[in-house]
Design a protein around this motif. Sequence first.
Motif, PDB file in Angstrom:
ATOM      1  N   VAL A  75       0.910  -1.008   0.160  1.00  0.00           N
ATOM      2  CA  VAL A  75      -0.040   0.052  -0.248  1.00  0.00           C
ATOM      3  C   VAL A  75       0.837   1.137   0.027  1.00  0.00           C
ATOM      4  O   VAL A  75       0.646   2.275  -0.743  1.00  0.00           O
ATOM      5  CB  VAL A  75      -1.142  -0.020   1.348  1.00  0.00           C
ATOM      6  CG1 VAL A  75      -1.704   1.503   1.433  1.00  0.00           C
ATOM      7  CG2 VAL A  75      -2.060  -1.156   0.951  1.00  0.00           C
ATOM      8  N   LEU A  76       1.956   1.164   0.829  1.00  0.00           N
ATOM      9  CA  LEU A  76       2.759   2.249   0.716  1.00  0.00           C
ATOM     10  C   LEU A  76       3.571   2.833  -0.450  1.00  0.00           C
ATOM     11  O   LEU A  76       3.658   3.820  -0.988  1.00  0.00           O
ATOM     12  CB  LEU A  76       3.751   2.552   1.963  1.00  0.00           C
ATOM     13  CG  LEU A  76       3.120   2.578   3.631  1.00  0.00           C
ATOM     14  CD1 LEU A  76       4.101   2.143   4.439  1.00  0.00           C
ATOM     15  CD2 LEU A  76       2.517   3.916   3.513  1.00  0.00           C
ATOM     16  N   LEU A  77       4.028   1.555  -1.022  1.00  0.00           N
ATOM     17  CA  LEU A  77       4.735   1.743  -2.267  1.00  0.00           C
ATOM     18  C   LEU A  77       3.637   2.342  -3.414  1.00  0.00           C
ATOM     19  O   LEU A  77       4.139   3.043  -4.160  1.00  0.00           O
ATOM     20  CB  LEU A  77       5.226   0.393  -2.708  1.00  0.00           C
ATOM     21  CG  LEU A  77       6.481  -0.036  -2.085  1.00  0.00           C
ATOM     22  CD1 LEU A  77       6.816  -1.347  -2.550  1.00  0.00           C
ATOM     23  CD2 LEU A  77       7.629   0.939  -2.445  1.00  0.00           C
ATOM     24  N   ALA A  78       2.497   1.788  -3.573  1.00  0.00           N
ATOM     25  CA  ALA A  78       1.456   2.171  -4.496  1.00  0.00           C
ATOM     26  C   ALA A  78       1.020   3.631  -4.076  1.00  0.00           C
ATOM     27  O   ALA A  78       0.802   4.214  -5.068  1.00  0.00           O
ATOM     28  CB  ALA A  78       0.058   1.262  -4.222  1.00  0.00           C
ATOM     29  N   ARG A  79       1.105   4.059  -3.006  1.00  0.00           N
ATOM     30  CA  ARG A  79       0.789   5.402  -2.687  1.00  0.00           C
ATOM     31  C   ARG A  79       1.926   6.363  -3.163  1.00  0.00           C
ATOM     32  O   ARG A  79       1.723   7.368  -3.742  1.00  0.00           O
ATOM     33  CB  ARG A  79       0.521   5.795  -1.375  1.00  0.00           C
ATOM     34  CG  ARG A  79      -0.755   5.254  -0.832  1.00  0.00           C
ATOM     35  CD  ARG A  79      -1.093   5.524   0.496  1.00  0.00           C
ATOM     36  NE  ARG A  79      -2.379   5.088   0.715  1.00  0.00           N
ATOM     37  CZ  ARG A  79      -2.904   5.108   1.909  1.00  0.00           C
ATOM     38  NH1 ARG A  79      -2.452   5.491   3.071  1.00  0.00           N
ATOM     39  NH2 ARG A  79      -4.317   4.609   2.384  1.00  0.00           N
ATOM     40  N   LEU A  80       3.380   5.764  -3.069  1.00  0.00           N
ATOM     41  CA  LEU A  80       4.345   6.609  -3.412  1.00  0.00           C
ATOM     42  C   LEU A  80       4.396   6.833  -5.312  1.00  0.00           C
ATOM     43  O   LEU A  80       4.803   7.764  -5.545  1.00  0.00           O
ATOM     44  CB  LEU A  80       5.622   5.926  -3.045  1.00  0.00           C
ATOM     45  CG  LEU A  80       6.200   6.065  -1.561  1.00  0.00           C
ATOM     46  CD1 LEU A  80       7.246   5.167  -1.291  1.00  0.00           C
ATOM     47  CD2 LEU A  80       6.354   7.603  -1.493  1.00  0.00           C
ATOM     48  N   ILE A  81       4.036   5.645  -5.801  1.00  0.00           N
ATOM     49  CA  ILE A  81       3.907   5.656  -7.244  1.00  0.00           C
ATOM     50  C   ILE A  81       3.057   6.465  -7.776  1.00  0.00           C
ATOM     51  O   ILE A  81       3.116   7.078  -8.611  1.00  0.00           O
ATOM     52  CB  ILE A  81       3.841   4.272  -7.736  1.00  0.00           C
ATOM     53  CG1 ILE A  81       5.051   3.449  -7.182  1.00  0.00           C
ATOM     54  CG2 ILE A  81       3.504   4.178  -9.163  1.00  0.00           C
ATOM     55  CD1 ILE A  81       5.005   2.107  -7.674  1.00  0.00           C
ATOM     56  N   ALA A  82       1.660   6.522  -7.173  1.00  0.00           N
ATOM     57  CA  ALA A  82       0.603   7.492  -7.440  1.00  0.00           C
ATOM     58  C   ALA A  82       0.497   8.895  -7.069  1.00  0.00           C
ATOM     59  O   ALA A  82       1.399   9.583  -6.890  1.00  0.00           O
ATOM     60  CB  ALA A  82      -0.765   6.641  -7.062  1.00  0.00           C
TER      61      ALA A  82
END
Length: 82
Positions: A75-82
Amino acid sequence: MDIKAILVWVAIGILAGWLASIVVGGGGLVRYLATGLIGAFVGGFLFKLVGINLNLGNVWVNEIVVAAIGAIVVVLLARLIA
């Protein structure tokens, strides 16, 4: 793989996704399941890569904790990418 194993994976995925949503926010049953299942793979990979072996007394608790930590990372990686 039998139906019992699949149901156990789904249950662990939903629980791990729910725990991750408590830590980082988000919600919804489908989202819990997706992040939990992906998180289980990511968590298992990361724990083996680093050499961490949890021993919390119960195999199911170990798997849920690893999957939840992996789901949080996802989830944290997805938020960083988005």
